[in-house]
Motif scaffolding. Structure first.
Motif, PDB file in Angstrom:
ATOM      1  N   ILE A  71       0.835  -1.213   0.000  1.00 38.91           N
ATOM      2  CA  ILE A  71       0.000   0.000   0.000  1.00 38.91           C
ATOM      3  C   ILE A  71       0.874   1.270   0.000  1.00 38.91           C
ATOM      4  N   MET A  72       2.147   1.118   0.438  1.00 38.59           N
ATOM      5  CA  MET A  72       3.036   2.293   0.534  1.00 38.59           C
ATOM      6  C   MET A  72       3.613   2.720  -0.811  1.00 38.59           C
ATOM      7  N   THR A  73       3.540   1.852  -1.813  1.00 36.86           N
ATOM      8  CA  THR A  73       4.236   2.159  -3.064  1.00 36.86           C
ATOM      9  C   THR A  73       3.622   3.364  -3.785  1.00 36.86           C
ATOM     10  N   MET A  95      17.149  14.362  -4.564  1.00 30.31           N
ATOM     11  CA  MET A  95      17.100  13.681  -3.266  1.00 30.31           C
ATOM     12  C   MET A  95      15.743  13.009  -3.125  1.00 30.31           C
ATOM     13  N   GLU A  96      15.736  11.849  -2.439  1.00 27.14           N
ATOM     14  CA  GLU A  96      14.454  11.210  -2.123  1.00 27.14           C
ATOM     15  C   GLU A  96      14.462  10.780  -0.663  1.00 27.14           C
ATOM     16  N   ILE A  97      13.427  11.156   0.062  1.00 25.58           N
ATOM     17  CA  ILE A  97      13.277  10.707   1.457  1.00 25.58           C
ATOM     18  C   ILE A  97      12.098   9.735   1.475  1.00 25.58           C
ATOM     19  N   GLY A  98      12.387   8.463   1.749  1.00 27.42           N
ATOM     20  CA  GLY A  98      11.331   7.437   1.741  1.00 27.42           C
ATOM     21  C   GLY A  98      11.370   6.643   0.447  1.00 27.42           C
ATOM     22  N   VAL A  99      12.098   5.521   0.463  1.00 24.57           N
ATOM     23  CA  VAL A  99      12.365   4.757  -0.764  1.00 24.57           C
ATOM     24  C   VAL A  99      11.446   3.538  -0.897  1.00 24.57           C
ATOM     25  N   TYR A 100      11.219   2.846   0.222  1.00 23.71           N
ATOM     26  CA  TYR A 100      10.485   1.554   0.236  1.00 23.71           C
ATOM     27  C   TYR A 100      11.150   0.615  -0.777  1.00 23.71           C
ATOM     28  N   THR A 101      10.428   0.059  -1.763  1.00 22.74           N
ATOM     29  CA  THR A 101      11.087  -0.866  -2.703  1.00 22.74           C
ATOM     30  C   THR A 101      11.668  -0.139  -3.921  1.00 22.74           C
ATOM     31  N   GLY A 102      11.409   1.168  -4.008  1.00 26.27           N
ATOM     32  CA  GLY A 102      12.116   1.957  -5.028  1.00 26.27           C
ATOM     33  C   GLY A 102      11.359   2.330  -6.291  1.00 26.27           C
ATOM     34  N   MET A 121      17.200   8.139   0.937  1.00 24.11           N
ATOM     35  CA  MET A 121      17.264   7.773   2.363  1.00 24.11           C
ATOM     36  C   MET A 121      16.060   6.957   2.786  1.00 24.11           C
ATOM     37  N   ASP A 122      16.330   5.922   3.573  1.00 20.86           N
ATOM     38  CA  ASP A 122      15.231   5.158   4.170  1.00 20.86           C
ATOM     39  C   ASP A 122      15.762   4.426   5.406  1.00 20.86           C
ATOM     40  N   VAL A 123      14.916   4.293   6.409  1.00 11.12           N
ATOM     41  CA  VAL A 123      15.324   3.570   7.611  1.00 11.12           C
ATOM     42  C   VAL A 123      15.406   2.061   7.348  1.00 11.12           C
ATOM     43  N   GLU A 148      21.069   4.258   4.618  1.00 11.77           N
ATOM     44  CA  GLU A 148      20.125   3.604   5.535  1.00 11.77           C
ATOM     45  C   GLU A 148      20.102   4.373   6.855  1.00 11.77           C
ATOM     46  N   GLY A 149      18.876   4.693   7.294  1.00  8.40           N
ATOM     47  CA  GLY A 149      18.762   5.404   8.574  1.00  8.40           C
ATOM     48  C   GLY A 149      17.787   6.558   8.456  1.00  8.40           C
ATOM     49  N   PRO A 150      17.497   7.224   9.582  1.00  7.49           N
ATOM     50  CA  PRO A 150      16.567   8.353   9.548  1.00  7.49           C
ATOM     51  C   PRO A 150      17.137   9.517   8.738  1.00  7.49           C
ATOM     52  N   ALA A 151      16.274  10.201   8.030  1.00 10.58           N
ATOM     53  CA  ALA A 151      16.718  11.245   7.105  1.00 10.58           C
ATOM     54  C   ALA A 151      17.170  12.523   7.821  1.00 10.58           C
ATOM     55  N   ILE A 171      13.607  17.423  -5.122  1.00  2.60           N
ATOM     56  CA  ILE A 171      13.568  16.604  -3.899  1.00  2.60           C
ATOM     57  C   ILE A 171      12.168  16.023  -3.758  1.00  2.60           C
ATOM     58  N   PHE A 172      12.097  14.707  -3.538  1.00  5.85           N
ATOM     59  CA  PHE A 172      10.793  14.055  -3.344  1.00  5.85           C
ATOM     60  C   PHE A 172      10.727  13.542  -1.910  1.00  5.85           C
ATOM     61  N   VAL A 173       9.711  13.988  -1.169  1.00  5.87           N
ATOM     62  CA  VAL A 173       9.564  13.600   0.233  1.00  5.87           C
ATOM     63  C   VAL A 173       8.355  12.678   0.372  1.00  5.87           C
ATOM     64  N   ASP A 174       8.612  11.440   0.790  1.00  7.27           N
ATOM     65  CA  ASP A 174       7.544  10.439   0.865  1.00  7.27           C
ATOM     66  C   ASP A 174       7.837   9.498   2.041  1.00  7.27           C
ATOM     67  N   ALA A 175       8.001  10.069   3.238  1.00  9.57           N
ATOM     68  CA  ALA A 175       8.354   9.236   4.397  1.00  9.57           C
ATOM     69  C   ALA A 175       7.442   9.554   5.580  1.00  9.57           C
TER      70      ALA A 175
HETATM   71  N1  SAM Z   1       8.577   6.436  -2.348  1.00 11.73           N
HETATM   72  C1  SAM Z   1       8.343   5.045  -2.044  1.00 11.73           C
HETATM   73  C2  SAM Z   1       7.861   4.291  -3.266  1.00 11.73           C
HETATM   74  O1  SAM Z   1       7.779   4.854  -4.358  1.00 11.73           O
HETATM   75  O2  SAM Z   1       7.572   3.102  -3.119  1.00 11.73           O
HETATM   76  C3  SAM Z   1       7.369   4.863  -0.916  1.00 11.73           C
HETATM   77  C4  SAM Z   1       7.880   5.305   0.433  1.00 11.73           C
HETATM   78  S1  SAM Z   1       6.922   4.707   1.783  1.00 11.73           S
HETATM   79  C5  SAM Z   1       5.409   5.536   1.601  1.00 11.73           C
HETATM   80  C6  SAM Z   1       7.622   5.500   3.195  1.00 11.73           C
HETATM   81  C7  SAM Z   1       9.027   5.068   3.516  1.00 11.73           C
HETATM   82  O3  SAM Z   1       9.566   5.989   4.459  1.00 11.73           O
HETATM   83  C8  SAM Z   1       9.135   3.697   4.154  1.00 11.73           C
HETATM   84  O4  SAM Z   1       9.930   2.858   3.355  1.00 11.73           O
HETATM   85  C9  SAM Z   1       9.793   3.945   5.504  1.00 11.73           C
HETATM   86  O5  SAM Z   1      10.734   2.962   5.871  1.00 11.73           O
HETATM   87  C10 SAM Z   1      10.478   5.285   5.269  1.00 11.73           C
HETATM   88  N2  SAM Z   1      10.728   6.082   6.480  1.00 11.73           N
HETATM   89  C11 SAM Z   1       9.948   6.191   7.588  1.00 11.73           C
HETATM   90  N3  SAM Z   1      10.507   7.016   8.480  1.00 11.73           N
HETATM   91  C12 SAM Z   1      11.678   7.452   7.926  1.00 11.73           C
HETATM   92  C13 SAM Z   1      12.696   8.324   8.368  1.00 11.73           C
HETATM   93  N4  SAM Z   1      12.642   8.935   9.552  1.00 11.73           N
HETATM   94  N5  SAM Z   1      13.748   8.556   7.543  1.00 11.73           N
HETATM   95  C14 SAM Z   1      13.827   7.947   6.339  1.00 11.73           C
HETATM   96  N6  SAM Z   1      12.881   7.109   5.881  1.00 11.73           N
HETATM   97  C15 SAM Z   1      11.829   6.865   6.649  1.00 11.73           C
END
Ligand code: SAM
Ligand code: CA
Length: 258
Positions: A71-73, A95-102, A121-123, A148-151, A171-175
């Motif tokens: 559901i996060m993609t 830059m991208e914050i929140g990668v999930y599977t990419g 960046m992704d945790v 890997e880790g908090p942004a 910059i795309f923010v999706d976290a």
């Molecule tokens: N952009 C992605 C895609 O196209 O599939 C979806 C990203 S998903 C909605 C949110 C992601 O943010 C998760 O993979 C989660 O691990 C990551 N995330 C959550 N808190 C974070 C943080 N503090 N820093 C970096 N990434 C974080």
């Protein structure tokens, strides 16, 4: 007298009718632009998104569909939009914050020139590694610097060095939505004037207009106030121009102007 009354009534009825039908017309247009029709959305996907979706993005979408958190993609239409936007602004350093599977990461990597860069960046590394073989096969992995880790600490480090100020084109923010305002405070220094920040999920499942007592999933309810706060803050920020698009779950495009 009777005739006059009748005509007066007729005139006022006509006026009200007209006003009412205008209101209805506007509402209808509003509904169409918000795509509150599954058929219309399906039409967009089948007519203009899927036929033009690169094979690698399709493969990544299919792999992600089997993942329990799929559901996060990013949706395929939003992926196509991001890919187009990055080309339109000639982005190179991103830059991208929140990668999930990419999925959005691959949409970005494919849009960038050969020497383009994405600080991603992704945790969670595990999910990124699920999509990585597909990104490698597409020949764009060399553009990605995955951390890997908090942004937030990474952003703090970048902001601390003035050399990084004004260097990002896109910059795309999706976290984590509860940190978007914290991200914005830092990203506004890192994005160049004329550059773009996209904040994702700014319509947050439509919950932004739901009454507070409406039934909502727990995570939707939890992040709702943060999204509402962000939307207000972005609208009031004189350093950016904004445009909120009803693509995917809502994306607010911000263009830095000073
Ligand atoms: N952009 C992605 C895609 O196209 O599939 C979806 C990203 S998903 C909605 C949110 C992601 O943010 C998760 O993979 C989660 O691990 C990551 N995330 C959550 N808190 C974070 C943080 N503090 N820093 C970096 N990434 C974080
Ligand atoms: Ca999203």
């Amino acid at each position: 007298m009777a005739t006059t009354t009748t005509e007066a009534t007729k005139t006022s009825t006509n006026g009200e009718d007209q006003k009412q039908s205008q209101n209805l017309r506007h509402q209808e247009v509003g509904h169409k632009s918000l795509l509150q029709s599954d058929e219309l959305y399906q039409y967009i996907l089948e007519t203009s998104v899927y036929p033009r979706e690169p094979e690698s993005m399709k493969e990544l979408r299919e792999v992600t569909a089997k993942h329990p958190w799929n559901i996060m993609t990013t949706s395929a239409d939003e992926g196509q939009f991001l890919n187009m936007l990055i080309k339109l602004v000639n982005a190179k350093n991103t830059m991208e914050i929140g990668v999930y599977t990419g999925y959005s990461l691959l949409a970005t990597a494919l849009a960038l020139p050969e020497d383009g860069k994405i600080l991603a960046m992704d945790v969670n590394r595990e999910n990124y590694e699920l999509g990585l073989p597909i990104i490698e096969k597409a020949g764009v992995a060399h553009k990605i610097d995955f951390r890997e880790g908090p942004a937030l600490p990474v952003l703090d480090e970048l902001v601390a060095d003035e050399k990084n100020h004004g260097t990002y084109d896109f910059i795309f923010v999706d976290a984590d939505k509860d940190n978007y305002i914290n991200y914005h405070k830092r990203l506004i220094d890192l994005v160049k004037v004329g550059g773009v920040i996209g904040y994702d999920n700014t319509l947050w499942n439509g919950s932004v207009v739901a009454p507070p007592d409406a039934p909502m999933r727990k995570y939707v309810r939890y992040y709702r106030d943060f999204v509402l706060e962000l939307n207000k803050a972005l609208a009031a920020d004189p350093r950016i121009e904004i445009c909120m698009l009803p693509v995917g779950d809502g994306i607010t495009i911000c263009r830095r102007i000073n």
